[in-house]
Design a protein around this motif. Structure first.
Motif, mmCIF file in Angstrom:
data_model
loop_
_atom_site.group_PDB
_atom_site.id
_atom_site.type_symbol
_atom_site.label_atom_id
_atom_site.label_comp_id
_atom_site.label_asym_id
_atom_site.label_seq_id
_atom_site.Cartn_x
_atom_site.Cartn_y
_atom_site.Cartn_z
ATOM 1 N N PRO A 48 0.801 -1.219 0.000
ATOM 2 C CA PRO A 48 0.000 0.000 0.000
ATOM 3 C C PRO A 48 0.834 1.270 0.000
ATOM 4 N N GLY A 49 2.099 1.169 0.306
ATOM 5 C CA GLY A 49 2.962 2.338 0.305
ATOM 6 C C GLY A 49 3.737 2.400 -0.989
ATOM 7 N N GLY A 50 4.916 2.923 -0.913
ATOM 8 C CA GLY A 50 5.776 3.003 -2.078
ATOM 9 C C GLY A 50 7.012 2.177 -1.827
ATOM 10 N N LEU A 51 8.129 2.779 -1.992
ATOM 11 C CA LEU A 51 9.412 2.132 -1.800
ATOM 12 C C LEU A 51 9.522 1.562 -0.391
ATOM 13 N N PHE A 52 9.506 0.262 -0.264
ATOM 14 C CA PHE A 52 9.634 -0.452 1.002
ATOM 15 C C PHE A 52 8.568 -0.026 2.017
ATOM 16 N N GLY A 53 7.364 0.271 1.538
ATOM 17 C CA GLY A 53 6.261 0.597 2.425
ATOM 18 C C GLY A 53 6.214 2.045 2.887
ATOM 19 N N MET A 54 7.070 2.895 2.320
ATOM 20 C CA MET A 54 7.004 4.306 2.712
ATOM 21 C C MET A 54 5.624 4.852 2.332
ATOM 22 N N LEU A 55 5.122 5.748 3.078
ATOM 23 C CA LEU A 55 3.832 6.410 2.863
ATOM 24 C C LEU A 55 2.647 5.477 3.098
ATOM 25 N N ASP A 56 2.855 4.325 3.703
ATOM 26 C CA ASP A 56 1.747 3.391 3.907
ATOM 27 C C ASP A 56 0.740 3.891 4.938
ATOM 28 N N ARG A 57 1.101 4.893 5.729
ATOM 29 C CA ARG A 57 0.168 5.423 6.721
ATOM 30 C C ARG A 57 -0.663 6.586 6.180
ATOM 31 N N LEU A 58 -0.352 7.027 4.965
ATOM 32 C CA LEU A 58 -1.162 8.086 4.366
ATOM 33 C C LEU A 58 -2.518 7.526 3.955
ATOM 34 N N GLU A 60 -5.618 6.865 1.379
ATOM 35 C CA GLU A 60 -5.556 6.456 -0.036
ATOM 36 C C GLU A 60 -5.412 7.652 -0.967
ATOM 37 N N TRP A 61 -6.185 8.716 -0.722
ATOM 38 C CA TRP A 61 -6.118 9.880 -1.611
ATOM 39 C C TRP A 61 -4.750 10.558 -1.539
ATOM 40 N N GLY A 62 -4.092 10.508 -0.389
ATOM 41 C CA GLY A 62 -2.764 11.103 -0.250
ATOM 42 C C GLY A 62 -1.715 10.331 -1.028
ATOM 43 N N ARG A 63 -1.783 8.998 -0.930
ATOM 44 C CA ARG A 63 -0.839 8.172 -1.703
ATOM 45 C C ARG A 63 -1.065 8.361 -3.190
ATOM 46 N N LEU A 64 -2.325 8.418 -3.601
ATOM 47 C CA LEU A 64 -2.628 8.609 -5.011
ATOM 48 C C LEU A 64 -2.069 9.928 -5.506
ATOM 49 N N ALA A 65 -2.234 10.982 -4.726
ATOM 50 C CA ALA A 65 -1.725 12.295 -5.119
ATOM 51 C C ALA A 65 -0.204 12.273 -5.253
ATOM 52 N N ALA A 69 1.709 12.744 -8.742
ATOM 53 C CA ALA A 69 2.430 14.004 -8.894
ATOM 54 C C ALA A 69 3.904 13.792 -9.223
ATOM 55 N N ILE A 70 4.563 12.886 -8.536
ATOM 56 C CA ILE A 70 6.001 12.694 -8.755
ATOM 57 C C ILE A 70 6.304 12.234 -10.181
ATOM 58 N N PRO A 71 5.644 11.209 -10.718
ATOM 59 C CA PRO A 71 5.932 10.829 -12.109
ATOM 60 C C PRO A 71 5.562 11.927 -13.105
ATOM 61 N N LEU A 72 4.463 12.624 -12.865
ATOM 62 C CA LEU A 72 4.091 13.696 -13.786
ATOM 63 C C LEU A 72 5.135 14.809 -13.796
ATOM 64 N N LEU A 73 5.656 15.155 -12.634
ATOM 65 C CA LEU A 73 6.720 16.154 -12.581
ATOM 66 C C LEU A 73 7.976 15.659 -13.302
#
Length: 92
Positions: A48-58, A60-65, A69-73
């Motif tokens: 549910p997070g990113g790299l090694f579970g980072m952001l897993d406590r955000l 769902e809408w926060g992780r999606l954002a 955002a990062i790939p689009l940038l």
């Protein structure tokens, strides 16, 4: 033709990536494992997070954002640099 080669390659990789993820999700139950070689196996798991579970406590809408955002940038920056390059060798 040569200018579209990177876009074609990226699109092909994206389609292959999504196809293999779909195949794995359909062929293995959650938590299931398929051993390919003694040192490589495919496991159906969700992160549910990113790299090694980072952001897993955000939420769902926060992780999606963040993960939109990062790939689009990054893609925007690469497109800008590609368009600004003057030398022919820099443009593939």
């Amino acid at each position: 033709m040569a200018r579209s080669l990177p876009l074609t390659a990226a699109a092909a990789i994206l389609v292959l990536d999504q196809a293999t993820k779909g195949w794995l999700a359909a062929s293995l139950p959650f938590g299931g494992e398929r051993i390919v070689t003694p040192w490589f196996s495919l496991v159906h798991w969700h992160n549910p997070g990113g790299l090694f579970g980072m952001l897993d406590r955000l939420p769902e809408w926060g992780r999606l954002a963040v993960f939109l955002a990062i790939p689009l940038l990054g893609v925007s920056l690469l497109g800008y640099l590609y368009a600004k390059s003057a030398r022919a060798l820099d443009r593939w």
